[in-house]
Design a protein around this motif. Structure first.
Motif, PDB file in Angstrom:
ATOM      1  N   PRO A  81      81.608  54.885  19.488  1.00 53.18           N
ATOM      2  CA  PRO A  81      80.321  54.203  19.664  1.00 53.18           C
ATOM      3  C   PRO A  81      80.017  53.973  21.138  1.00 53.18           C
ATOM      4  CG  PRO A  81      81.654  53.112  17.992  1.00 53.18           C
ATOM      5  CD  PRO A  81      82.545  54.104  18.668  1.00 53.18           C
ATOM      6  N   GLY A  82      78.731  53.964  21.462  1.00 53.22           N
ATOM      7  CA  GLY A  82      78.331  53.716  22.840  1.00 53.22           C
ATOM      8  C   GLY A  82      78.855  52.390  23.339  1.00 53.22           C
ATOM      9  N   GLY A  83      79.334  52.385  24.586  1.00 53.58           N
ATOM     10  CA  GLY A  83      79.844  51.171  25.187  1.00 53.58           C
ATOM     11  C   GLY A  83      81.300  50.891  24.897  1.00 53.58           C
ATOM     12  N   SER A  84      81.973  51.763  24.120  1.00 50.75           N
ATOM     13  CA  SER A  84      83.393  51.536  23.819  1.00 50.75           C
ATOM     14  C   SER A  84      84.229  51.618  25.093  1.00 50.75           C
ATOM     15  CB  SER A  84      83.903  52.591  22.833  1.00 50.75           C
ATOM     16  OG  SER A  84      83.195  52.528  21.617  1.00 50.75           O
ATOM     17  N   LYS A  85      85.171  50.689  25.238  1.00 50.96           N
ATOM     18  CA  LYS A  85      86.054  50.686  26.404  1.00 50.96           C
ATOM     19  C   LYS A  85      87.324  51.497  26.152  1.00 50.96           C
ATOM     20  CE  LYS A  85      84.387  46.261  28.181  1.00 50.96           C
ATOM     21  NZ  LYS A  85      83.657  46.873  29.289  1.00 50.96           N
ATOM     22  N   THR A  86      87.753  51.580  24.889  1.00 50.54           N
ATOM     23  CA  THR A  86      88.912  52.398  24.534  1.00 50.54           C
ATOM     24  C   THR A  86      88.562  53.225  23.300  1.00 50.54           C
ATOM     25  OG1 THR A  86      89.822  50.623  23.163  1.00 50.54           O
ATOM     26  CG2 THR A  86      90.571  50.731  25.455  1.00 50.54           C
ATOM     27  N   CYS A  87      89.248  54.337  23.170  1.00 47.72           N
ATOM     28  CA  CYS A  87      88.995  55.217  22.028  1.00 47.72           C
ATOM     29  C   CYS A  87      89.504  54.570  20.746  1.00 47.72           C
ATOM     30  CB  CYS A  87      89.674  56.560  22.260  1.00 47.72           C
ATOM     31  SG  CYS A  87      89.535  57.687  20.846  1.00 47.72           S
ATOM     32  N   LYS A  88      88.680  54.592  19.732  1.00 49.27           N
ATOM     33  CA  LYS A  88      89.078  53.974  18.463  1.00 49.27           C
ATOM     34  C   LYS A  88      90.165  54.771  17.755  1.00 49.27           C
ATOM     35  CE  LYS A  88      85.501  56.335  15.787  1.00 49.27           C
ATOM     36  NZ  LYS A  88      84.301  56.166  14.948  1.00 49.27           N
ATOM     37  N   GLU A  89      90.346  56.069  18.129  1.00 49.44           N
ATOM     38  CA  GLU A  89      91.322  56.917  17.472  1.00 49.44           C
ATOM     39  C   GLU A  89      92.682  56.886  18.157  1.00 49.44           C
ATOM     40  OE1 GLU A  89      92.742  59.547  14.586  1.00 49.44           O
ATOM     41  OE2 GLU A  89      90.854  58.427  14.678  1.00 49.44           O
ATOM     42  N   CYS A  90      92.685  57.141  19.494  1.00 41.99           N
ATOM     43  CA  CYS A  90      93.963  57.264  20.195  1.00 41.99           C
ATOM     44  C   CYS A  90      94.234  56.130  21.179  1.00 41.99           C
ATOM     45  CB  CYS A  90      94.037  58.607  20.938  1.00 41.99           C
ATOM     46  SG  CYS A  90      92.906  58.722  22.348  1.00 41.99           S
ATOM     47  N   GLY A  91      93.234  55.257  21.400  1.00 38.72           N
ATOM     48  CA  GLY A  91      93.424  54.117  22.288  1.00 38.72           C
ATOM     49  C   GLY A  91      93.286  54.427  23.760  1.00 38.72           C
ATOM     50  N   ALA A  92      92.927  55.674  24.113  1.00 39.88           N
ATOM     51  CA  ALA A  92      92.763  56.038  25.522  1.00 39.88           C
ATOM     52  C   ALA A  92      91.582  55.283  26.132  1.00 39.88           C
ATOM     53  CB  ALA A  92      92.542  57.540  25.662  1.00 39.88           C
ATOM     54  N   ILE A  93      91.650  55.050  27.437  1.00 38.41           N
ATOM     55  CA  ILE A  93      90.546  54.390  28.143  1.00 38.41           C
ATOM     56  C   ILE A  93      89.324  55.289  28.136  1.00 38.41           C
ATOM     57  CG2 ILE A  93      89.751  53.513  30.376  1.00 38.41           C
ATOM     58  CD1 ILE A  93      92.675  52.874  31.022  1.00 38.41           C
ATOM     59  N   MET A  94      88.180  54.728  27.785  1.00 36.19           N
ATOM     60  CA  MET A  94      86.916  55.461  27.880  1.00 36.19           C
ATOM     61  C   MET A  94      86.366  55.207  29.279  1.00 36.19           C
ATOM     62  SD  MET A  94      86.318  57.041  25.021  1.00 36.19           S
ATOM     63  CE  MET A  94      84.553  57.302  24.923  1.00 36.19           C
ATOM     64  N   PRO A  95      86.441  56.169  30.184  1.00 41.06           N
ATOM     65  CA  PRO A  95      86.093  55.921  31.582  1.00 41.06           C
ATOM     66  C   PRO A  95      84.625  55.571  31.778  1.00 41.06           C
ATOM     67  CG  PRO A  95      86.343  58.264  31.192  1.00 41.06           C
ATOM     68  CD  PRO A  95      86.809  57.568  29.947  1.00 41.06           C
ATOM     69  N   GLU A  96      84.406  54.586  32.621  1.00 46.94           N
ATOM     70  CA  GLU A  96      83.036  54.215  32.996  1.00 46.94           C
ATOM     71  C   GLU A  96      82.659  55.137  34.158  1.00 46.94           C
ATOM     72  OE1 GLU A  96      80.565  50.207  34.279  1.00 46.94           O
ATOM     73  OE2 GLU A  96      82.706  50.340  34.619  1.00 46.94           O
ATOM     74  N   HIS A 108      89.146  56.669  38.613  1.00 42.87           N
ATOM     75  CA  HIS A 108      90.442  56.025  38.371  1.00 42.87           C
ATOM     76  C   HIS A 108      90.713  55.920  36.873  1.00 42.87           C
ATOM     77  CE1 HIS A 108      93.033  52.476  37.658  1.00 42.87           C
ATOM     78  NE2 HIS A 108      93.717  52.952  38.697  1.00 42.87           N
ATOM     79  N   ASP A 109      89.704  55.528  36.100  1.00 39.53           N
ATOM     80  CA  ASP A 109      89.874  55.429  34.643  1.00 39.53           C
ATOM     81  C   ASP A 109      90.236  56.789  34.052  1.00 39.53           C
ATOM     82  OD1 ASP A 109      89.278  52.765  34.767  1.00 39.53           O
ATOM     83  OD2 ASP A 109      87.225  52.965  34.008  1.00 39.53           O
ATOM     84  N   PHE A 110      89.549  57.817  34.531  1.00 44.63           N
ATOM     85  CA  PHE A 110      89.796  59.144  33.992  1.00 44.63           C
ATOM     86  C   PHE A 110      91.222  59.617  34.292  1.00 44.63           C
ATOM     87  CE2 PHE A 110      89.872  63.767  34.602  1.00 44.63           C
ATOM     88  CZ  PHE A 110      89.523  64.181  33.319  1.00 44.63           C
ATOM     89  N   GLU A 111      91.710  59.321  35.485  1.00 47.57           N
ATOM     90  CA  GLU A 111      93.046  59.764  35.877  1.00 47.57           C
ATOM     91  C   GLU A 111      94.144  59.112  35.044  1.00 47.57           C
ATOM     92  OE1 GLU A 111      93.012  58.890  40.026  1.00 47.57           O
ATOM     93  OE2 GLU A 111      92.263  60.877  40.602  1.00 47.57           O
ATOM     94  N   GLN A 112      93.820  58.001  34.387  1.00 50.05           N
ATOM     95  CA  GLN A 112      94.812  57.331  33.537  1.00 50.05           C
ATOM     96  C   GLN A 112      94.951  58.015  32.180  1.00 50.05           C
ATOM     97  OE1 GLN A 112      96.424  54.904  35.318  1.00 50.05           O
ATOM     98  NE2 GLN A 112      94.910  55.644  36.804  1.00 50.05           N
ATOM     99  N   ILE A 113      94.073  58.961  31.896  1.00 47.92           N
ATOM    100  CA  ILE A 113      94.072  59.611  30.583  1.00 47.92           C
ATOM    101  C   ILE A 113      94.962  60.860  30.619  1.00 47.92           C
ATOM    102  CG2 ILE A 113      92.647  60.784  28.867  1.00 47.92           C
ATOM    103  CD1 ILE A 113      90.300  59.063  29.850  1.00 47.92           C
ATOM    104  N   ALA A 114      95.927  60.926  29.738  1.00 46.93           N
ATOM    105  CA  ALA A 114      96.795  62.105  29.613  1.00 46.93           C
ATOM    106  C   ALA A 114      96.432  62.855  28.341  1.00 46.93           C
ATOM    107  CB  ALA A 114      98.255  61.687  29.578  1.00 46.93           C
ATOM    108  N   LEU A 115      96.447  64.175  28.405  1.00 47.60           N
ATOM    109  CA  LEU A 115      96.135  64.986  27.235  1.00 47.60           C
ATOM    110  C   LEU A 115      97.234  64.853  26.189  1.00 47.60           C
ATOM    111  CD1 LEU A 115      94.742  68.196  28.947  1.00 47.60           C
ATOM    112  CD2 LEU A 115      93.454  66.512  27.618  1.00 47.60           C
TER     113      LEU A 115
END
Length: 419
Positions: free
Chosen positions: A260-275, A335-342
């Motif tokens: 959903p729009g505005g989510s801070k973390t992914c509801k499926e895997c918990g990864a940070i949704m980068p702003e 910075h948020d994006f760099e915290q995400i690992a595939l």
């Protein structure tokens, strides 16, 4: 009390000094001649004060002080004129009482006149003199200067025409917002307030335009007041609209699930949704789409600031403030994006291809945006306007990559429960 005590005015103090010398030896012709010259100058100065006072009244709002000040000023000016007459009479009568009375009366009446100016200054400080919009602030600054005859009228005309064109564009955008479905009940209550403020802005701009037909500076004064007040109200409503508007769904850059729009973390895997530099598409947009590119809130603000500087409506300092605000958000997004690992594994090859491609596009987009920010910052060192154009183009390219990343995940069908 010293009868020759100085006054609030340095010019009248010159009169007091000359009077003191004459009082010591009234027979010295040279001293009396200097005293006469000082009286002539202070008479002209009194007329200058009167002119300044009445010019100030022409561009002031119609407050209680504005209504009462003329009578106060005229009474003080009358007392001052009487004081100068007493001092001039002394030159012939050598009646010391006239000399001392003239100095005392002149000192008091000048204090009263300057007091009126000070009261007006304090009241003006309470007037709405500042707009959060640098464009409106600049327009009001120039219009006030024209009203005070500090600038030629043509200085205002081009800025006013530019603002009216932007106002018409904004009205069109607002109509689109009114007619679009809203995802928050509060939006329905905010829109009438925004519409009323927008109408008042139009009234203010029209009043300012009348000046070029009738040259009545009152239209500039009242137009500026309406424009400042209405734009302040509109910006408050707009900020609230921005806070209650709902961002569109976005794909997680790690697992591809649509959140959903505005989510801070992914509801499926918990990864940070980068702003990612405020590039989430909003229900309320600041500008129309151009060349197929979605309109993004923070990018629109940056674009407006760069355009304003290129057209000399904004100063370097005003542009820098906007650039640094955008840069702060861009750096946080990267910075948020760099915290995400595939993920370590994928359900199938097709899913892996989609997620990795989406991740690559997001990576490229965030890098380009930071590169563009660097080019914009370089302008403040090089003063080369090409840096502004190139910087904005690089940021646009990055925004396109980010949009492509989101759309790639969505069109590939990585929706709820599919990964």
């Amino acid at each position: 009390m010293d009868p020759f005590e100085f006054s609030i005015s340095p010019y009248f103090n010159d009169v007091i000094r000359a009077a003191q010398i004459v009082d010591c030896d009234p027979t010295q012709e040279e001293n009396m001649s200097d005293f006469a010259e000082q009286l002539q100058f202070i008479t002209k100065f009194a007329q200058y004060l009167a002119n300044q006072f009445y010019e100030a009244l022409k561009i002031r709002p119609n407050t209680d002080l504005t209504k009462k000040a003329p009578a106060r000023f005229e009474a003080s000016l009358k007392d001052f004129t009487a004081a100068i007459n007493l001092l001039n009479n002394y030159r012939h009568s050598l009646n010391r009482e006239e000399l001392l009375q003239g100095i005392a009366q002149g000192r008091t009446s000048l204090k009263n006149m300057f007091g009126i100016f000070e009261d007006m200054r304090k009241e003006e400080e309470a007037f709405p003199q500042f707009s959060e919009s640098p464009y409106i602030q600049e327009l009001v600054r120039v219009a006030t200067g024209v009203a005070k005859q500090q600038y030629p009228p043509e200085t205002l005309k081009s800025k006013l025409n530019w603002m009216q064109e932007r106002y018409e564009e904004f009205c069109k955008d607002f109509q689109d917002l009114k007619n679009s479905p809203h995802e928050s009940d509060e939006v329905d209550t905010l829109i009438p307030a925004a519409e009323k403020a927008l109408e008042h802005m139009g009234v203010g701009l029209n009043m300012m335009s009348r000046f070029f037909r009738d040259r009545d500076r009152t239209n500039l004064k009242e137009g500026c007041a309406i424009l400042l007040q209405s734009s302040e109200r509109l910006m408050k409503v707009q900020k609230r609209l921005m806070s209650v508007s709902v961002a569109q769904p976005a794909a997680c850059p790690k697992c591809g699930v649509i959140n959903p729009g505005g989510s801070k973390t992914c509801k499926e895997c918990g990864a940070i949704m980068p702003e990612v530099v405020g590039l989430s598409k909003q229900t309320i947009e600041l500008r129309e789409q151009q060349a197929g590119r979605p309109s993004y809130t923070y990018l629109s603000r940056l674009e407006g600031a760069v355009e304003g500087r290129l057209q000399n409506y904004l100063s370097d300092a005003e542009l820098k403030e906007q650039v640094e605000a955008f840069a702060k958000r861009a750096e946080k997004g990267r910075h948020d994006f760099e915290q995400i690992a595939l993920p370590d594994s994928y359900p199938d090859e097709e899913t892996q291809t989609v997620i990795e491609r989406s991740h690559q596009l997001m990576d490229a987009g965030t890098r380009k945006i930071l590169e563009g920010v660097g080019q914009l910052r370089n302008f403040f060192v090089s003063e080369d306007r090409d840096d502004l154009v190139k910087g904005l183009e690089t940021i646009y390219s990055g925004a396109d990559d980010i949009t492509a990343s989101q759309e790639f995940s969505q069109t590939a069908g990585l929706d709820d429960g599919k990964v």
